[in-house]
Design a protein around this motif. Structure first.
Motif, PDB file in Angstrom:
ATOM      1  N   PRO A   9      35.514  14.239  13.963  1.00 58.02           N
ATOM      2  CA  PRO A   9      36.088  14.835  15.173  1.00 58.02           C
ATOM      3  C   PRO A   9      36.351  13.827  16.298  1.00 58.02           C
ATOM      4  O   PRO A   9      37.155  14.081  17.170  1.00 58.02           O
ATOM      5  N   GLY A  12      44.014  22.891  14.832  1.00 57.34           N
ATOM      6  CA  GLY A  12      42.613  23.147  15.149  1.00 57.34           C
ATOM      7  C   GLY A  12      42.035  22.256  16.226  1.00 57.34           C
ATOM      8  O   GLY A  12      41.211  22.698  17.025  1.00 57.34           O
ATOM      9  N   ARG A  31      40.379  23.688  19.563  1.00 58.00           N
ATOM     10  CA  ARG A  31      38.984  23.351  19.870  1.00 58.00           C
ATOM     11  C   ARG A  31      38.859  22.851  21.305  1.00 58.00           C
ATOM     12  O   ARG A  31      37.966  23.256  22.052  1.00 58.00           O
ATOM     13  N   GLN A  32      39.767  21.988  21.731  1.00 58.16           N
ATOM     14  CA  GLN A  32      39.696  21.446  23.086  1.00 58.16           C
ATOM     15  C   GLN A  32      40.017  22.518  24.126  1.00 58.16           C
ATOM     16  O   GLN A  32      39.484  22.512  25.232  1.00 58.16           O
ATOM     17  N   ARG A  49      36.913  24.545  24.449  1.00 55.45           N
ATOM     18  CA  ARG A  49      35.953  23.756  25.227  1.00 55.45           C
ATOM     19  C   ARG A  49      36.268  23.874  26.722  1.00 55.45           C
ATOM     20  O   ARG A  49      35.375  24.085  27.544  1.00 55.45           O
ATOM     21  N   LYS A  67      29.234  26.954  16.837  1.00 59.97           N
ATOM     22  CA  LYS A  67      30.489  26.800  16.100  1.00 59.97           C
ATOM     23  C   LYS A  67      31.713  26.794  17.019  1.00 59.97           C
ATOM     24  O   LYS A  67      32.819  26.521  16.581  1.00 59.97           O
ATOM     25  N   PHE A  71      32.686  24.790  19.311  1.00 58.91           N
ATOM     26  CA  PHE A  71      33.337  23.509  19.538  1.00 58.91           C
ATOM     27  C   PHE A  71      33.631  22.778  18.237  1.00 58.91           C
ATOM     28  O   PHE A  71      33.865  21.576  18.216  1.00 58.91           O
ATOM     29  N   SER A  72      33.662  23.524  17.151  1.00 54.43           N
ATOM     30  CA  SER A  72      34.113  22.988  15.867  1.00 54.43           C
ATOM     31  C   SER A  72      35.618  23.161  15.798  1.00 54.43           C
ATOM     32  O   SER A  72      36.198  23.982  16.520  1.00 54.43           O
ATOM     33  N   VAL A  73      36.262  22.413  14.919  1.00 55.04           N
ATOM     34  CA  VAL A  73      37.692  22.642  14.697  1.00 55.04           C
ATOM     35  C   VAL A  73      37.811  24.015  14.058  1.00 55.04           C
ATOM     36  O   VAL A  73      37.094  24.332  13.099  1.00 55.04           O
ATOM     37  N   CYS A  74      38.690  24.841  14.593  1.00 52.23           N
ATOM     38  CA  CYS A  74      38.805  26.205  14.076  1.00 52.23           C
ATOM     39  C   CYS A  74      39.351  26.185  12.651  1.00 52.23           C
ATOM     40  O   CYS A  74      40.123  25.304  12.283  1.00 52.23           O
ATOM     41  N   TYR A 115      37.980  32.586  16.352  1.00 51.25           N
ATOM     42  CA  TYR A 115      38.078  32.081  14.974  1.00 51.25           C
ATOM     43  C   TYR A 115      37.928  33.186  13.928  1.00 51.25           C
ATOM     44  O   TYR A 115      37.276  33.007  12.903  1.00 51.25           O
TER      45      TYR A 115
END
Length: 165
Positions: free
Chosen positions: A10, A96, A100-101, A104, A122, A124-127, A155
């Motif tokens: 990431p 994603g 994600r950003q 955030r 989860k 802040f994980s890539v969706c 998500y």
């Protein structure tokens, strides 16, 4: 590439690509433009002209805003706290990392609360691919130009249930 460089995926930036901070800045900038657009298009008889202007300002990557059918307007006042009717339904499709950003920014900067049932670790994980998220943005220009944001779901992949390969 990230593994070969000894970095975590990431946070790895391939040569010539955007950094995580640059993606974050782009997500914040896009939200600002989107909020400005939503505030402007609620003015009577201004939607098509404002969509064209904002689309021109955003550049090639946002030209779909020139098509007024991409924003579902229903005539509500964006500042009407008594209205249960949303001003617009806006579909945003992206990769994603950008999503994600954006999440955030919503959570950390704009204090959006996630649904209680969602595992916050989860967020802040890539969706996941094809995941769907829904947010309600409320504007009160008298108090602040930043929207208050409620996360309806994050998500969600239930549309893939039952699909087999």
């Amino acid at each position: 590439m990230a593994k070969a460089a000894g970095e975590k995926c990431p946070f790895f930036t391939p040569p010539g690509a955007e950094t995580v901070d640059e993606v974050q800045a782009r997500a914040e900038d896009f939200l600002s433009h989107l909020c400005q657009l939503l505030m402007k298009i609620t003015e009577k008889d201004s939607a098509p002209e404002q969509l064209d202007k904002v689309a021109d300002d955003l550049g090639d990557s946002h030209t779909s805003l020139k098509n007024p059918s991409c924003v579902d307007l229903n005539g509500s006042d964006i500042n009407d706290d008594n209205s249960d009717t949303p001003v617009a339904n806006v579909l945003i499709v992206s990769h994603g990392g950008f999503i994600r950003q954006w999440v955030r920014h919503f959570v950390e900067d704009l204090k959006c609360r996630l649904p209680q049932s969602f595992d916050e670790s989860k967020a802040f994980s890539v969706c996941p691919n094809t995941a769907v998220s829904s947010f309600t943005l409320t504007f009160n220009q008298v108090v602040s130009f930043s929207p208050s944001i409620i996360c309806n779901y994050l998500y969600n992949c239930s549309h893939l249930d039952g699909i087999t390969l």
